[in-house]
Write a protein that holds these residues in place. Structure first.
Motif, PDB file in Angstrom:
ATOM      1  N   ILE A 126       0.864  -1.176   0.000  1.00 23.86           N
ATOM      2  CA  ILE A 126       0.000   0.000   0.000  1.00 23.86           C
ATOM      3  C   ILE A 126       0.900   1.226   0.000  1.00 23.86           C
ATOM      4  CG2 ILE A 126      -1.744   1.292   1.269  1.00 23.86           C
ATOM      5  CD1 ILE A 126      -2.630  -1.424   2.460  1.00 23.86           C
ATOM      6  N   THR A 127       0.796   1.998  -1.051  1.00 21.15           N
ATOM      7  CA  THR A 127       1.563   3.237  -1.137  1.00 21.15           C
ATOM      8  C   THR A 127       0.577   4.395  -1.123  1.00 21.15           C
ATOM      9  OG1 THR A 127       1.540   3.101  -3.544  1.00 21.15           O
ATOM     10  CG2 THR A 127       3.435   2.152  -2.424  1.00 21.15           C
ATOM     11  N   SER A 128       0.572   5.091  -0.040  1.00 15.59           N
ATOM     12  CA  SER A 128      -0.334   6.227   0.093  1.00 15.59           C
ATOM     13  C   SER A 128       0.355   7.313   0.900  1.00 15.59           C
ATOM     14  CB  SER A 128      -1.638   5.803   0.777  1.00 15.59           C
ATOM     15  OG  SER A 128      -1.363   5.329   2.079  1.00 15.59           O
ATOM     16  N   GLY A 129      -0.248   8.440   0.902  1.00 15.17           N
ATOM     17  CA  GLY A 129       0.320   9.547   1.655  1.00 15.17           C
ATOM     18  C   GLY A 129       1.368  10.262   0.832  1.00 15.17           C
ATOM     19  N   GLY A 130       2.282  10.847   1.524  1.00 15.48           N
ATOM     20  CA  GLY A 130       3.341  11.583   0.842  1.00 15.48           C
ATOM     21  C   GLY A 130       3.009  13.054   0.735  1.00 15.48           C
ATOM     22  N   THR A 131       3.903  13.780   0.112  1.00 16.26           N
ATOM     23  CA  THR A 131       3.725  15.217  -0.037  1.00 16.26           C
ATOM     24  C   THR A 131       3.211  15.541  -1.437  1.00 16.26           C
ATOM     25  OG1 THR A 131       6.004  15.523  -0.781  1.00 16.26           O
ATOM     26  CG2 THR A 131       5.623  15.649   1.587  1.00 16.26           C
ATOM     27  N   SER A 132       2.765  16.755  -1.621  1.00 18.34           N
ATOM     28  CA  SER A 132       2.167  17.150  -2.900  1.00 18.34           C
ATOM     29  C   SER A 132       3.179  17.140  -4.054  1.00 18.34           C
ATOM     30  CB  SER A 132       1.542  18.538  -2.783  1.00 18.34           C
ATOM     31  OG  SER A 132       2.538  19.492  -2.424  1.00 18.34           O
ATOM     32  N   ASP A 133       4.469  17.190  -3.742  1.00 19.90           N
ATOM     33  CA  ASP A 133       5.472  17.178  -4.812  1.00 19.90           C
ATOM     34  C   ASP A 133       5.935  15.763  -5.165  1.00 19.90           C
ATOM     35  OD1 ASP A 133       7.025  16.558  -2.619  1.00 19.90           O
ATOM     36  OD2 ASP A 133       8.436  18.202  -2.876  1.00 19.90           O
ATOM     37  N   GLY A 134       5.269  14.745  -4.609  1.00 14.73           N
ATOM     38  CA  GLY A 134       5.576  13.366  -4.967  1.00 14.73           C
ATOM     39  C   GLY A 134       6.584  12.675  -4.064  1.00 14.73           C
ATOM     40  N   ARG A 135       7.026  13.343  -3.030  1.00 12.91           N
ATOM     41  CA  ARG A 135       7.956  12.709  -2.094  1.00 12.91           C
ATOM     42  C   ARG A 135       7.178  11.861  -1.110  1.00 12.91           C
ATOM     43  NH1 ARG A 135      12.749  16.849  -1.480  1.00 12.91           N
ATOM     44  NH2 ARG A 135      12.306  18.081  -3.304  1.00 12.91           N
ATOM     45  N   GLY A 136       7.861  10.925  -0.507  1.00 12.45           N
ATOM     46  CA  GLY A 136       7.208  10.043   0.454  1.00 12.45           C
ATOM     47  C   GLY A 136       6.861  10.753   1.751  1.00 12.45           C
ATOM     48  N   TRP A 137       7.729  11.625   2.218  1.00 11.56           N
ATOM     49  CA  TRP A 137       7.506  12.359   3.445  1.00 11.56           C
ATOM     50  C   TRP A 137       8.324  13.647   3.362  1.00 11.56           C
ATOM     51  CZ3 TRP A 137      10.082   7.736   3.023  1.00 11.56           C
ATOM     52  CH2 TRP A 137      11.457   7.774   3.182  1.00 11.56           C
ATOM     53  N   ILE A 138       8.039  14.573   4.227  1.00 16.77           N
ATOM     54  CA  ILE A 138       8.772  15.840   4.245  1.00 16.77           C
ATOM     55  C   ILE A 138      10.240  15.536   4.510  1.00 16.77           C
ATOM     56  CG2 ILE A 138       9.080  18.015   5.487  1.00 16.77           C
ATOM     57  CD1 ILE A 138       6.046  17.994   5.969  1.00 16.77           C
ATOM     58  N   GLY A 139      11.104  16.017   3.668  1.00 14.92           N
ATOM     59  CA  GLY A 139      12.538  15.778   3.790  1.00 14.92           C
ATOM     60  C   GLY A 139      13.028  14.597   2.974  1.00 14.92           C
ATOM     61  N   ASP A 140      12.107  13.796   2.420  1.00 12.83           N
ATOM     62  CA  ASP A 140      12.488  12.656   1.597  1.00 12.83           C
ATOM     63  C   ASP A 140      13.121  13.141   0.299  1.00 12.83           C
ATOM     64  OD1 ASP A 140      12.706  10.076   0.580  1.00 12.83           O
ATOM     65  OD2 ASP A 140      10.628   9.979  -0.074  1.00 12.83           O
ATOM     66  N   VAL A 141      14.029  12.366  -0.230  1.00 13.59           N
ATOM     67  CA  VAL A 141      14.663  12.672  -1.511  1.00 13.59           C
ATOM     68  C   VAL A 141      13.894  11.906  -2.586  1.00 13.59           C
ATOM     69  CG1 VAL A 141      16.779  12.520  -2.860  1.00 13.59           C
ATOM     70  CG2 VAL A 141      16.889  12.981  -0.403  1.00 13.59           C
ATOM     71  N   LYS A 142      13.260  12.640  -3.513  1.00 15.53           N
ATOM     72  CA  LYS A 142      12.427  12.002  -4.528  1.00 15.53           C
ATOM     73  C   LYS A 142      13.254  11.164  -5.495  1.00 15.53           C
ATOM     74  CE  LYS A 142       8.778  13.038  -7.815  1.00 15.53           C
ATOM     75  NZ  LYS A 142       7.955  14.072  -8.418  1.00 15.53           N
ATOM     76  N   HIS A 143      14.349  11.699  -5.949  1.00 16.49           N
ATOM     77  CA  HIS A 143      15.237  10.981  -6.870  1.00 16.49           C
ATOM     78  C   HIS A 143      16.669  11.173  -6.395  1.00 16.49           C
ATOM     79  CE1 HIS A 143      12.102  10.275  -9.830  1.00 16.49           C
ATOM     80  NE2 HIS A 143      11.735  11.536  -9.692  1.00 16.49           N
ATOM     81  N   MET A 144      17.425  10.098  -6.385  1.00 16.54           N
ATOM     82  CA  MET A 144      18.831  10.193  -6.004  1.00 16.54           C
ATOM     83  C   MET A 144      19.650   9.420  -7.022  1.00 16.54           C
ATOM     84  SD  MET A 144      20.809   9.021  -2.546  1.00 16.54           S
ATOM     85  CE  MET A 144      19.881  10.118  -1.531  1.00 16.54           C
ATOM     86  N   LEU A 145      20.591  10.076  -7.592  1.00 22.65           N
ATOM     87  CA  LEU A 145      21.488   9.438  -8.545  1.00 22.65           C
ATOM     88  C   LEU A 145      22.890   9.465  -7.953  1.00 22.65           C
ATOM     89  CD1 LEU A 145      20.157  11.124 -11.801  1.00 22.65           C
ATOM     90  CD2 LEU A 145      19.623   8.844 -10.946  1.00 22.65           C
TER      91      LEU A 145
END
Length: 79
Positions: A22-41
């Motif tokens: 179940i993947t739900s929640g997160g922030t409006s910019d698509g991150r999992g939580w405040i402070g999460d890094v959406k993409h990391m290379l």
């Protein structure tokens, strides 16, 4: 590698079947939580230029870590 891939590897290590993710929640910019890094290379080119070569891919490293953690837990519980 995304979170669902990691979750599937862990479930496989634990021999879990028919797991519902179940993947739900997160922030409006698509991150999992405040402070999460959406993409990391991650870039290891500087290390490679110094002669280092990775022994495992990211996928292999997660599989190995998952299996070793499970083995550690099993050994700890059997003592």
């Amino acid at each position: 590698m995304d979170v669902l891939t990691i979750a599937k590897i862990v479930c496989n290590s634990l021999s879990l079947e028919n797991v519902k993710f179940i993947t739900s929640g997160g922030t409006s910019d698509g991150r999992g939580w405040i402070g999460d890094v959406k993409h990391m290379l991650l870039d290891v080119s500087k290390m490679k230029n110094l002669g280092w070569t990775p022994k495992l891919s990211s996928l292999e490293a997660v599989q190995l870590a998952s299996n070793e953690i499970l083995q550690y837990i099993q050994n700890t519980n059997s003592n």
